[in-house]
Design a protein around this motif. Structure first.
Motif, PDB file in Angstrom:
ATOM      1  N   VAL A   1     -19.708  12.783   0.853  1.00 46.68           N
ATOM      2  CA  VAL A   1     -19.411  12.456   2.247  1.00 46.68           C
ATOM      3  C   VAL A   1     -18.139  11.610   2.321  1.00 46.68           C
ATOM      4  O   VAL A   1     -17.145  12.016   2.900  1.00 46.68           O
ATOM      5  N   SER A   2     -18.204  10.423   1.752  1.00 48.28           N
ATOM      6  CA  SER A   2     -17.057   9.517   1.774  1.00 48.28           C
ATOM      7  C   SER A   2     -17.052   8.674   0.513  1.00 48.28           C
ATOM      8  O   SER A   2     -18.101   8.480  -0.108  1.00 48.28           O
ATOM      9  N   CYS A   3     -15.878   8.154   0.193  1.00 46.14           N
ATOM     10  CA  CYS A   3     -15.729   7.397  -1.043  1.00 46.14           C
ATOM     11  C   CYS A   3     -14.709   6.291  -0.844  1.00 46.14           C
ATOM     12  O   CYS A   3     -13.741   6.467  -0.089  1.00 46.14           O
ATOM     13  N   ILE A   4     -14.929   5.149  -1.527  1.00 43.27           N
ATOM     14  CA  ILE A   4     -13.940   4.077  -1.516  1.00 43.27           C
ATOM     15  C   ILE A   4     -13.737   3.632  -2.955  1.00 43.27           C
ATOM     16  O   ILE A   4     -14.707   3.346  -3.677  1.00 43.27           O
ATOM     17  N   SER A   5     -12.502   3.604  -3.382  1.00 46.98           N
ATOM     18  CA  SER A   5     -12.223   3.256  -4.765  1.00 46.98           C
ATOM     19  C   SER A   5     -12.059   1.752  -4.918  1.00 46.98           C
ATOM     20  O   SER A   5     -12.028   1.007  -3.938  1.00 46.98           O
ATOM     21  N   SER A   6     -11.943   1.299  -6.155  1.00 43.53           N
ATOM     22  CA  SER A   6     -11.837  -0.133  -6.427  1.00 43.53           C
ATOM     23  C   SER A   6     -10.552  -0.730  -5.838  1.00 43.53           C
ATOM     24  O   SER A   6     -10.507  -1.922  -5.539  1.00 43.53           O
ATOM     25  N   ASP A   7      -9.537   0.105  -5.621  1.00 44.65           N
ATOM     26  CA  ASP A   7      -8.303  -0.413  -5.025  1.00 44.65           C
ATOM     27  C   ASP A   7      -8.304  -0.319  -3.496  1.00 44.65           C
ATOM     28  O   ASP A   7      -7.310  -0.632  -2.845  1.00 44.65           O
TER      29      ASP A   7
ATOM     30  N   THR B   1     -18.911   4.934  -9.712  1.00 45.71           N
ATOM     31  CA  THR B   1     -18.179   5.513 -10.829  1.00 45.71           C
ATOM     32  C   THR B   1     -16.925   4.688 -11.044  1.00 45.71           C
ATOM     33  O   THR B   1     -16.704   3.679 -10.357  1.00 45.71           O
ATOM     34  N   ALA B   2     -16.107   5.093 -11.987  1.00 45.97           N
ATOM     35  CA  ALA B   2     -14.810   4.461 -12.213  1.00 45.97           C
ATOM     36  C   ALA B   2     -13.720   5.478 -11.904  1.00 45.97           C
ATOM     37  O   ALA B   2     -13.947   6.686 -11.985  1.00 45.97           O
ATOM     38  N   GLY B   3     -12.553   4.992 -11.545  1.00 43.77           N
ATOM     39  CA  GLY B   3     -11.444   5.897 -11.296  1.00 43.77           C
ATOM     40  C   GLY B   3     -11.316   6.268  -9.830  1.00 43.77           C
ATOM     41  O   GLY B   3     -11.962   5.676  -8.964  1.00 43.77           O
ATOM     42  N   PRO B   4     -10.508   7.260  -9.535  1.00 43.40           N
ATOM     43  CA  PRO B   4     -10.223   7.618  -8.144  1.00 43.40           C
ATOM     44  C   PRO B   4     -11.382   8.332  -7.460  1.00 43.40           C
ATOM     45  O   PRO B   4     -12.306   8.815  -8.118  1.00 43.40           O
ATOM     46  N   CYS B   5     -11.295   8.414  -6.134  1.00 42.62           N
ATOM     47  CA  CYS B   5     -12.329   9.107  -5.362  1.00 42.62           C
ATOM     48  C   CYS B   5     -12.193  10.627  -5.471  1.00 42.62           C
ATOM     49  O   CYS B   5     -13.163  11.349  -5.295  1.00 42.62           O
ATOM     50  N   ALA B   6     -10.984  11.083  -5.699  1.00 47.82           N
ATOM     51  CA  ALA B   6     -10.747  12.522  -5.654  1.00 47.82           C
ATOM     52  C   ALA B   6      -9.849  12.959  -6.808  1.00 47.82           C
ATOM     53  O   ALA B   6      -9.091  12.164  -7.375  1.00 47.82           O
ATOM     54  N   ARG B   7      -9.964  14.207  -7.151  1.00 45.25           N
ATOM     55  CA  ARG B   7      -9.070  14.826  -8.120  1.00 45.25           C
ATOM     56  C   ARG B   7      -8.475  16.063  -7.468  1.00 45.25           C
ATOM     57  O   ARG B   7      -9.218  16.886  -6.929  1.00 45.25           O
ATOM     58  N   LEU B   8      -7.177  16.147  -7.508  1.00 41.17           N
ATOM     59  CA  LEU B   8      -6.464  17.269  -6.873  1.00 41.17           C
ATOM     60  C   LEU B   8      -6.888  17.414  -5.414  1.00 41.17           C
ATOM     61  O   LEU B   8      -7.034  18.531  -4.899  1.00 41.17           O
ATOM     62  N   GLY B   9      -7.107  16.270  -4.756  1.00 37.02           N
ATOM     63  CA  GLY B   9      -7.409  16.279  -3.334  1.00 37.02           C
ATOM     64  C   GLY B   9      -8.848  16.581  -2.975  1.00 37.02           C
ATOM     65  O   GLY B   9      -9.196  16.634  -1.797  1.00 37.02           O
ATOM     66  N   VAL B  10      -9.704  16.753  -3.983  1.00 38.35           N
ATOM     67  CA  VAL B  10     -11.109  17.093  -3.736  1.00 38.35           C
ATOM     68  C   VAL B  10     -12.000  15.936  -4.166  1.00 38.35           C
ATOM     69  O   VAL B  10     -11.837  15.399  -5.265  1.00 38.35           O
ATOM     70  N   LEU B  11     -12.955  15.560  -3.300  1.00 33.95           N
ATOM     71  CA  LEU B  11     -13.900  14.502  -3.655  1.00 33.95           C
ATOM     72  C   LEU B  11     -14.589  14.826  -4.983  1.00 33.95           C
ATOM     73  O   LEU B  11     -15.012  15.972  -5.208  1.00 33.95           O
TER      74      LEU B  11
END
Length: 126
Positions: free
Chosen positions: A47-53, A97-107
């Motif tokens: 649905v939605s994600c917020i990264s550590s940054d 999790t660790a790292g970004p919310c998305a890879r190649l623009g996909v959650l």
């Protein structure tokens, strides 16, 4: 180490709800937190994600309606849901999790997250 989701309930179409994802045993700040949902008879969906940054990413189906945010002092991530639709009906839960919310623009998918706890049921009536 666990995340618990709270704040679900029954709401009419067009209404709003705010869900809370509360962490126990660790500080949310250092992790990427994602909200997922599972509707009856359907697969899990991001649905939605917020990264550590602090960067955020949401699914196209909820963009402009759902907002994710973090309160470090309360060790909580919120999901503010507005303009709710019957198709938003689902059990909502959060993971880390660790790292970004998305890879190649996909959650990133549910299998990349952990720390699952209880979910919270959101029911939107038409």
């Amino acid at each position: 180490v666990q995340l618990q989701a709270f704040g679900g309930g029954l709401v009419q179409s067009g209404g709003s709800l705010r869900l809370s994802c509360v962490a126990s045993g660790f500080a949310l700040d250092g992790y990427t937190i994602g909200w997922f949902r599972q509707a009856p008879g359907s697969e899990h969906k991001g649905v939605s994600c917020i990264s550590s940054d602090g960067s955020t990413k949401s699914a196209e189906s909820v963009k402009g309606r759902f907002t994710i945010s973090r309160d470090s002092a309360k060790n909580t991530v919120y999901l503010q849901m507005s303009s709710l639709k019957p198709e938003d009906t689902a059990v909502y839960y959060c993971g880390r999790t660790a790292g970004p919310c998305a890879r190649l623009g996909v959650l990133r998918g549910r299998d990349e997250f952990g720390g699952w706890g209880q979910g919270t049921l959101v029911t939107v009536s038409s």
